[in-house]
Scaffold this motif. Structure first.
Motif, PDB file in Angstrom:
ATOM      1  N   THR A  54     -91.334 -33.434   3.494  1.00 52.07           N
ATOM      2  CA  THR A  54     -92.039 -32.562   2.608  1.00 52.07           C
ATOM      3  C   THR A  54     -91.467 -32.657   0.772  1.00 52.07           C
ATOM      4  N   GLY A  71     -82.447 -32.548  -1.715  1.00 56.48           N
ATOM      5  CA  GLY A  71     -83.982 -32.735  -1.688  1.00 56.48           C
ATOM      6  C   GLY A  71     -84.614 -32.755  -3.026  1.00 56.48           C
ATOM      7  N   LYS A  73     -88.072 -32.345  -5.361  1.00 57.03           N
ATOM      8  CA  LYS A  73     -89.665 -31.963  -5.380  1.00 57.03           C
ATOM      9  C   LYS A  73     -89.974 -32.287  -7.046  1.00 57.03           C
ATOM     10  N   LEU A  74     -90.970 -33.077  -6.952  1.00 60.81           N
ATOM     11  CA  LEU A  74     -91.653 -33.038  -8.381  1.00 60.81           C
ATOM     12  C   LEU A  74     -92.813 -32.176  -8.664  1.00 60.81           C
ATOM     13  N   GLU A  75     -92.472 -31.605 -10.162  1.00 61.91           N
ATOM     14  CA  GLU A  75     -93.725 -30.750 -10.438  1.00 61.91           C
ATOM     15  C   GLU A  75     -94.071 -31.234 -11.971  1.00 61.91           C
ATOM     16  N   SER A  90     -83.860 -30.587 -12.977  1.00 63.19           N
ATOM     17  CA  SER A  90     -83.113 -29.195 -12.878  1.00 63.19           C
ATOM     18  C   SER A  90     -82.254 -29.355 -11.618  1.00 63.19           C
ATOM     19  N   VAL A 145     -90.937 -32.811 -13.991  1.00 65.02           N
ATOM     20  CA  VAL A 145     -89.734 -32.166 -13.656  1.00 65.02           C
ATOM     21  C   VAL A 145     -89.385 -32.208 -12.311  1.00 65.02           C
ATOM     22  N   TYR A 147     -87.064 -31.184  -9.384  1.00 64.59           N
ATOM     23  CA  TYR A 147     -86.262 -29.880  -9.088  1.00 64.59           C
ATOM     24  C   TYR A 147     -85.330 -30.780  -7.789  1.00 64.59           C
ATOM     25  N   ASP A 149     -82.667 -30.089  -5.373  1.00 64.79           N
ATOM     26  CA  ASP A 149     -81.788 -28.707  -4.618  1.00 64.79           C
ATOM     27  C   ASP A 149     -80.998 -29.317  -3.575  1.00 64.79           C
TER      28      ASP A 149
END
Lengths: 299, 256, 288
Positions: A54, A71, A73-75, A90, A145, A147, A149
């Motif tokens: 995911t 991990g 995640k692209l936004e 970030s 962006v 992220y 994490d």
């Protein structure tokens, strides 16, 4: 025979619990550590890429017992007015409450904050490992962006080293989808936008994010005037002071942090730490490259 | 640095419409009453008293157990030990990124998990203390709570805390009138009812039951039967994993 | 806190089907229900179940539908324990209890991801597909606690929803291509539309004490039971949401029995509730 063995190991355990410093000192005097490593050797690293489907990219890194899972995640965001060509990276670190008996859920820990600072310095400020221009989609209109994490799952020392390697591995395997901005301001896959415009164009493969430099860290400690490389959690509690050194693929010093402690370190010692970090770098770079090649090869 | 709230997710693919074919085959090739292949591994972490890692299809859960120790939360005297659970989903575990900080569904999962485990733990063996169960869902591919319950029971056993029996859990989704065992996230999205059952298989006692949607008695019986079968299957896998982990630990001690 | 002997006495009473207040195990306490008690809401109700007292207000507001269900509205359930109920409900303990009650209530009403199949048909709350819909906020305030709070909350929510009227809305189609359709909300209360609530369930909490199964526990009885099942039942006797509570396991035979009891007691309870709602509505009409 068995009873004697058990008594011996119980005695050893009891001694270790009651007099941890003396227990450790005995090993160091012989030039070895309780887990059998010589003073100058860090733990073997293992890297698992793409474990979380995911996430847009993920990396699970273990140095002995110390485990971190990164991990990404692209936004989509609208670039800020003063940097219309830039996206954003970030970074956040969370010490999962299972990683150590001192952690409790809810409260963000101090250790996590320190790690985030170090990662920000290594990846963005000093090394500029990621060029934020690469994250732009349409100048002034849309940008990625990312992220990043990182969860520390098992805290057994050298967290700065583990988290940085996990971050770098995740970034190195990140693929940015090919997208275009429609007139309505929505971001859609380029194949869709292209089909609307010219149906004969082929779908484009996602592009890999290029890392401008690859920084990696090594934490060393000073124990009774001996330099110990690649600390476990028990060792971190016993050493008089510890230093985290970050170097990159070109042998440049990206950062060095000596956070207080009970002893001072002279410049010669700090140089030793840098040399140790460079040696460790060669080791880790090989493992990382192998993991990435295998991952890319498997599709 | 821009605020996190100002970004939007990018999701080109929507969830599949049909999750079961006319021939009764699911998207991943399973039959309606087939479990996903489960990988259960106790003692996955070094710092926790007990731990377990469980993987069921694309659902990955890591559990760490600490205790018995002093409770950080409760101060009142209690004759029975407390079981405190904390479930978290990693920010990248779901299709859409989750914000840091506990959300309401995480609190609910924590409560449901605690009820599922309390009946199995022999709480009178650690009065005035508590055990802390920390659960992190690394990837959410459907049925997170069932995998978390099974993993947590293994972790508690790994910690050497006295239990009456292991706990295994299983869930069923109803999609277009058909009952699907061990649903994936795509299947659960299309459900109009679900049943989650956690039980102590040897004792034959239900420790948790969560039902959503409208059910007739007959359908409920069918779903419960299906879940129980799944729990028993999982029980065999869990016990095997715990036994082999114990054997490995003993062998390692002998070498030293 | 109860002494061991008090607990034993209560459990023995349950075993003999005669509880402290003379009720049988399947008997509910006297129910008092009023609807339309709060003026500033779209629907409201106040319930007294024995000593437990709950007030529920339903408010509606314009919102954007979820992308997974563009033609359906949204429903949010919240339960708060008022400090009037006791100092032990202040702070974290009270908010934790409120949150778990809200989750159980929401589960009994839950719709599918497309907005259909819920206790309330959420497609009735849609206005303009993909753009506008009604969001319904069902807020419960627990004023006094004397056991069985969840059932009381569920009864009050059911009555409040039956009392809920949605303002009438007229949609004028957009004139130009780029214009948005215009919404006009009619302020006239007599023009509002009642919400359809035939499938709204009531939660029947069935608890196990030894070999007895008991409903509607008062506060002291709650300390004498091993485990409970919160079972939402519709007027037709079908099950609509179940959650287990309590630190003991329930064997399968008992589980079936408890489900059976809920399916027996539930429709009767709903009948009583419907009668109260009808007579309340009749009184309101007379006053008008």
């Amino acid at each position: 025979m068995a009873a004697a063995e058990i008594t011996d190991s119980l005695e050893a355990d009891a001694f270790k619990k009651l007099y941890p410093d003396q227990f450790y000192a005995r090993f160091i005097a012989d030039g070895i550590r309780p887990d059998g490593r010589p003073l100058g050797r860090a733990r073997t690293a293992s890297i698992g890429l793409g474990a979380v489907s995911t996430a847009d990219s993920s990396a699970l890194v273990k140095f002995g017992n110390s485990t971190a899972l990164a991990g990404i995640k692209l936004e989509i965001m609208v670039p800020k007015d003063d940097t219309p060509n830039q996206g954003q990276l970030s970074i956040a670190v969370e010490m999962a409450p299972m990683c150590s008996p001192d952690m409790r859920p809810g409260r963000p820990s101090d250790a996590a904050q320190v790690l985030v600072e170090q990662l920000n310095n290594a990846l963005l400020a000093s090394a500029k490992a990621v060029n934020l221009d690469d994250l732009c989609i349409d100048p002034g209109k849309a940008a990625w962006v990312a992220y990043l994490d990182i969860y520390v799952l098992d805290s057994d020392g050298s967290l700065a080293d583990v988290t940085l390697l996990a971050a770098v591995a995740a970034l190195a395997t990140l693929r940015l989808p090919h997208v275009a901005v429609t007139d309505g301001g929505n971001v859609v896959p380029s194949s869709e936008a292209a089909e609307a415009a010219a149906p004969d164009e082929m779908a484009v493969e996602p592009t890999k994010l290029q890392l401008r430099s690859v920084p990696l860290a090594l934490t060393c400690g000073l124990y009774k005037d001996q330099l110990i490389v690649g600390l476990t959690a028990e060792e971190e509690a016993l050493v008089a002071t510890s230093v985290t050194t970050i170097v990159d693929d070109q042998g440049r010093l990206i950062g060095q942090l000596k956070a207080g402690g009970r002893a001072e370190m002279d410049i010669a010692r700090l140089q030793d730490c840098i040399e140790a970090a460079k040696l460790r770098y060669a080791e880790l770079a090989g493992i990382l490259q192998q993991a990435i090649t295998q991952y890319d090869g498997s599709g | 640095m821009a605020r996190r709230d100002t970004s939007v997710p990018y999701q080109p693919q929507s969830r599949p419409e049909a999750v079961v074919s006319d021939t009764g085959e699911r998207l991943d090739g399973r039959g309606l009453e087939e479990f996903r292949s489960a990988f259960l591994s106790p003692h996955a972490l070094s710092q926790a008293a007990g731990s377990a890692y469980a993987e069921c299809g694309k659902t990955k859960v890591m559990v760490g157990v600490y205790g018995p120790r002093q409770s950080a939360r409760a101060t009142a005297f209690s004759e029975q030990g407390r079981v405190q659970c904390d479930v978290k989903l990693a920010s990248f575990a779901t299709r859409q990124r989750r914000r840091f900080g506990q959300s309401t569904d995480e609190r609910e999962l924590s409560g449901l998990l605690a009820t599922a485990l309390e009946a199995a733990v022999l709480r009178h063996t650690f009065p005035k203390s508590c055990i802390d169960i920390y659960c992190l869902v690394l990837e959410s591919g459907g049925s997170e709570l069932t995998v978390a319950i099974t993993a947590a029971a293994m972790a508690i056993a790994d910690a050497g805390i006295a239990m009456a029996d292991v706990v295994t859990a299983c869930s069923v989704s109803r999609v277009a009138g058909q009952l699907l065992l061990d649903p994936t996230a795509d299947e659960a999205f299309r459900e109009d009812g679900s049943v989650l059952l956690a039980m102590m298989p040897a004792a034959n006692l239900v420790t948790q039951l969560v039902v959503t949607g409208e059910w007739s008695s007959a359908q409920m019986k069918q779903a419960l039967c299906l879940c129980m079968g799944g729990c028993l299957q999982l029980d065999a896998v869990t016990r095997k994993a715990l036994a082999s982990s114990e054997e490995q630990a003993l062998a390692a001690m002998r070498i030293e | 806190m109860l002494s061991q002997h008090e607990r034993h006495y209560i459990q023995q009473g349950m075993a003999q089907n005669v509880r402290n207040d003379g009720r049988t195990c399947e008997h509910y306490r006297p129910l008092k229900l009023e609807v339309g008690v709060l003026n500033m809401t779209s629907g409201s109700a106040r319930v007294k179940l024995g000593g437990t007292e709950v007030v529920v207000g339903v408010k509606v507001d314009i919102a954007t539908p979820s992308p997974d269900a563009p033609d359906a509205g949204l429903a949010y359930y919240d339960v708060e324990i008022s400090p009037l109920a006791g100092p032990e409900y202040l702070g974290y303990a009270g908010s934790e209890l409120g949150a778990s009650l809200a989750q159980r209530l929401a589960r009994s009403m839950q719709a599918g991801s497309d907005g259909r199949g819920g206790a309330v048909d959420l497609t009735a709350l849609g206005i303009i597909k993909g753009k506008t819909c009604w969001a319904m906020y069902v807020d419960a305030l627990v004023i006094r606690v004397d056991g069985n709070v969840l059932d009381a909350v569920s009864i009050a929510a059911k009555a409040a929803l039956a009392d809920t009227k949605l303002p009438s809305i007229s949609v004028t189609e957009a004139e130009g291509e780029d214009d948005e359709p215009e919404l006009e909300v009619d302020d006239d209360p007599s023009a509002s539309v009642r919400l359809e609530t035939p499938s709204v369930p009531c939660i029947v909490t069935v608890s196990q004490a030894g070999r007895s199964y008991v409903v509607d526990l008062c506060e002291e009885e709650e300390q004498c039971v091993d485990a409970s099942l919160h079972i939402a039942v519709t007027a037709q006797g079908s099950l609509r949401g179940i959650t287990k509570q309590g630190s003991s396991g329930i064997d399968l035979g008992s589980l079936q029995e408890m489900l059976g009891i809920a399916q027996r007691v539930g429709p009767k309870l709903i009948q009583v509730v419907d009668q109260h709602i009808a007579s309340g509505a009749a009184t309101a009409q007379e006053e008008d």
